[in-house]
Scaffold this active site. Sequence first.
Site, PDB file in Angstrom:
ATOM      1  N   ASP A 153       0.850  -1.191   0.000  1.00 28.40           N
ATOM      2  CA  ASP A 153       0.000   0.000   0.000  1.00 28.40           C
ATOM      3  C   ASP A 153       0.887   1.243   0.000  1.00 28.40           C
ATOM      4  O   ASP A 153       1.088   1.894   1.020  1.00 28.40           O
ATOM      5  CB  ASP A 153      -0.910  -0.029   1.228  1.00 28.40           C
ATOM      6  CG  ASP A 153      -1.916   1.127   1.241  1.00 28.40           C
ATOM      7  OD1 ASP A 153      -2.065   1.777   0.187  1.00 28.40           O
ATOM      8  OD2 ASP A 153      -2.507   1.364   2.309  1.00 28.40           O
ATOM      9  N   ASN A 155       0.702   4.340  -1.098  1.00 27.85           N
ATOM     10  CA  ASN A 155       0.215   5.654  -0.659  1.00 27.85           C
ATOM     11  C   ASN A 155      -0.461   5.613   0.710  1.00 27.85           C
ATOM     12  O   ASN A 155      -1.025   6.617   1.167  1.00 27.85           O
ATOM     13  CB  ASN A 155      -0.736   6.254  -1.691  1.00 27.85           C
ATOM     14  CG  ASN A 155      -1.975   5.378  -1.908  1.00 27.85           C
ATOM     15  OD1 ASN A 155      -2.158   4.364  -1.232  1.00 27.85           O
ATOM     16  ND2 ASN A 155      -2.800   5.774  -2.858  1.00 27.85           N
ATOM     17  N   SER A 191     -16.199  -5.989  -3.867  1.00 30.20           N
ATOM     18  CA  SER A 191     -16.866  -4.683  -3.752  1.00 30.20           C
ATOM     19  C   SER A 191     -16.860  -3.925  -5.076  1.00 30.20           C
ATOM     20  O   SER A 191     -17.501  -2.874  -5.185  1.00 30.20           O
ATOM     21  CB  SER A 191     -16.175  -3.830  -2.677  1.00 30.20           C
ATOM     22  OG  SER A 191     -14.834  -3.526  -3.072  1.00 30.20           O
ATOM     23  N   HIS A 311      35.662 -21.900  20.124  1.00 28.74           N
ATOM     24  CA  HIS A 311      37.090 -21.571  20.069  1.00 28.74           C
ATOM     25  C   HIS A 311      37.268 -20.066  20.238  1.00 28.74           C
ATOM     26  O   HIS A 311      36.554 -19.272  19.625  1.00 28.74           O
ATOM     27  CB  HIS A 311      37.666 -22.018  18.714  1.00 28.74           C
ATOM     28  CG  HIS A 311      39.069 -21.548  18.463  1.00 28.74           C
ATOM     29  ND1 HIS A 311      39.376 -20.592  17.512  1.00 28.74           N
ATOM     30  CD2 HIS A 311      40.246 -21.887  19.037  1.00 28.74           C
ATOM     31  CE1 HIS A 311      40.684 -20.378  17.509  1.00 28.74           C
ATOM     32  NE2 HIS A 311      41.235 -21.145  18.424  1.00 28.74           N
ATOM     33  N   HIS A 356      43.566 -12.547  22.629  1.00 38.79           N
ATOM     34  CA  HIS A 356      44.350 -13.474  21.818  1.00 38.79           C
ATOM     35  C   HIS A 356      45.795 -12.987  21.834  1.00 38.79           C
ATOM     36  O   HIS A 356      46.133 -12.015  21.157  1.00 38.79           O
ATOM     37  CB  HIS A 356      43.801 -13.521  20.389  1.00 38.79           C
ATOM     38  CG  HIS A 356      44.248 -14.719  19.624  1.00 38.79           C
ATOM     39  ND1 HIS A 356      44.106 -14.839  18.262  1.00 38.79           N
ATOM     40  CD2 HIS A 356      44.837 -15.873  20.031  1.00 38.79           C
ATOM     41  CE1 HIS A 356      44.591 -16.009  17.865  1.00 38.79           C
ATOM     42  NE2 HIS A 356      45.035 -16.650  18.916  1.00 38.79           N
ATOM     43  N   ASP A 767      19.777 -19.178  -5.367  1.00 40.02           N
ATOM     44  CA  ASP A 767      19.333 -18.450  -6.553  1.00 40.02           C
ATOM     45  C   ASP A 767      20.302 -18.777  -7.685  1.00 40.02           C
ATOM     46  O   ASP A 767      21.496 -18.488  -7.589  1.00 40.02           O
ATOM     47  CB  ASP A 767      19.320 -16.947  -6.241  1.00 40.02           C
ATOM     48  CG  ASP A 767      18.848 -16.111  -7.426  1.00 40.02           C
ATOM     49  OD1 ASP A 767      18.250 -16.688  -8.344  1.00 40.02           O
ATOM     50  OD2 ASP A 767      19.080 -14.883  -7.412  1.00 40.02           O
TER      51      ASP A 767
END
Length: 824
Positions: A153, A155, A191, A311, A356, A767
């Site tokens: 929708d 608008n 409608s 890890h 680390h 894809d």
Amino acid sequence: MASLQDTPAFPGPGLSTDQDLLLMQEGMMMRKVRSKNWKKLRHFRLQNDGMTVWHARQAGGRAKPTFSISDVERIRLGHDSELLRNLAEEFPLEQGFTIVFHGRRPNLDLIANSVEEAQSWMQGLQLLVDFVTNMDQQERLDQWLRDWFQRGDKNQDGRMSFQEVQRLLHLMNVEMDREYALSLFQAADVSQSDTLEGEEFVQFYKALTKRTEVQELFENFSSDGQKLTLLEFVDFLREEQKEQDRAPDLALELINRYEPSDSGRLRHVLSVDGFLSYLCSKDGSIFNPACLPIYQDMTQPMNHYFINSSHNTYLVADQLCGQSSIEGYIRALKRGCRCVEVDVWDGPSGEPVVYHGHTLTSRILFKDVLATVAQYAFQTSDYPLILSLENHCTWEQQETMARYLTEILGEQLLSTTVNGMPLNQLPSPEQLRGKILLKGKKLTTLEEDIEEEENEELQPELEREQGSEVELDPFLEPEPEPELEPELEPGHEPEPESEPQEPSSRSKDKQEKVVKCPLSGLPICCQIMVQTPSFNPESLLLSKQIAKPILCPALSALVVYLKSVSFYSFTHSKEHYHFYEISSFSEAKAKNLIKEAGNEFVQHNAWQLSRVYPSGLRTDSSNYNPQELWIAGCQMVAMNMQTAGLAMDICDGLFRQNGGCGYVLKPDFLRDTQSSFHPHRPISPFQGKRLLVQVISGQQLPKVDDTKERSIVDPLVKVEIFGIRADTTWKETSYVENNGFNPYWGQTLCFHVLVPELAVLRFVVKDYNWRPRHGFIGQFTLPWTCMQQGYRHIHLLSRDGISLHPASIFVYICIREDLGQEKS
């Protein structure tokens, strides 16, 4: 379903009057925080749909989406935010809060202008998150439709023109003939207003998603094409779904659960809508719902289980320059990890730090890591948590570590042996519920610890008279004899900083040689030494000893069952090691051992724990395939959990079962110390299976690139099997052009699997692209042992393991005995 055109629209009853939500819809200025130096004012606002939050540089400015409520896992107080605590001197913590997202998406830290505004946003967000979490299947579909209506929708007038519907079809990933789309539009427009409103859009969607393949399946078992009687549904469950003896009871249960009409439930019949609801539910999923709760025997020794392991848990990015954060521990623990790694080094002001070593990664305090572990250790699983401790600290800071471990973890830390346990096997996960175990170096044996516990109260005076025995630390023990040197693989250099090299342990049966220290007169063991800070090791001229960091007895004493020892050979382990000792292997070393001595490795893992860690060359935090190590029974295959992809899909797939508790019982042939199984050369009595996968159709597949409105995917389905080398393979369907909304394949893929107990299946939708690498759309991974036969939906997950609802693929699964034994 509820009307779609109401504006503002909230997803549930009672939410539209909630004062916090109304305040959020008005919007407010808050500081978005990325670091101590990056704090920007932004205007955040809850949209009219009640499900998305947008932000702009200022009120009324050009806004862009920030997040959807369905993306949010939880809301965290400012006090619980690592980043906001660093700003406590600038802003009261009560004004801050953190939005934690599912998967690996970074947290969003916000600071409101007042405590009251922060409270409103936290309460409002939590209300919406709770609502979304508790949605049932129909409510989730209604919300999904409401979201599409809002997007279509353009608008925002609460109705959709045919032009808007055409745009929506492209957004929904479907290329449809204009005349056919117009016919569906006009049929739904009762409608005759040339627009679709509320219920008209619902009817348009139903026409768009009509499942002819499901309708045909339904009519194959329905005598009148309108309903399935109880007996007809029993026939379907028995013949197609392979439910066998439980089919009659299950049929009645499923009708009561999924038939939407009251009259249908009373008459014990299933309509086509109820039939589709069942097929799309967890009962119709490929993953057997019986495997979702804890269903395995949890009373066997710990070494009989695969253990979900991490890890360098503290890293949330790469291994060289990445950030160290307690968030790494939170995320690992929340996803069911039961072994986390802590690399500890000397820090300033006597405070041990975690990072680390010898890299540019940032540092965090050891005590903060422990506080985080104490808080989150048992939120997802109450089975034992292992702290894999890599200790690089000096004596003084090791004492600090020991103090923090006992003070912060308290009763959670296992500091003594389990009462009544035989001295030949590890305790079970059940016996260790709620306990944290320390894995690391240890000065003494378990037997000596137990003897000390028993004599502690009996001989206090004798102990005081004799004084404390001073022993050499394993770091200072003599170099191992040549025949015990661990062999490096041909051309393989030691991996930098992956794991510290562990020293050899001598035979416990040999008499230790004791010498006198010329300074103190105390006995000194030539194998192990405990040194006080004032002691000078250079005064000891013991041959072949290398001075290294000293192990503090207080820290050593906290290691009970998981004593780290170096691996030299399987023969050496049998002769010199005990069941409570554990060796670590680089991925290359472990794979080489499987290749050269696979059966010995299987037998070794049947009585002792093994931990495998990624190569030090994986500086980008990439992962190896854990299945290649699990097939030899390696229990703790440590993963870089911050990196999504195939390897983590396999890991998550295995540990999705058994309540996600982080422990999965190994097959019996991997728990037998006399097993004849070899991962690369399996022989009978393994009975192979033939797997048929008919890939039928797909539903509501997402776009690969959301930014390209008119792009539509060309989906294909790839089925991958990971197991022993002979079983590891893949096959794929052809692609369907320009249809990600309801593609149909109708293709059958056939596989021969020799050791199904070790197989993990991954269904991935891609894809099609002319390039070698197709675009990833979604995936689902599960163990063979948790797979249901029959007509099943596979509910797809994102690259991060987040649900892509309602995206799915519809398949038919059939497993038969492989009488031909082609693979043997």
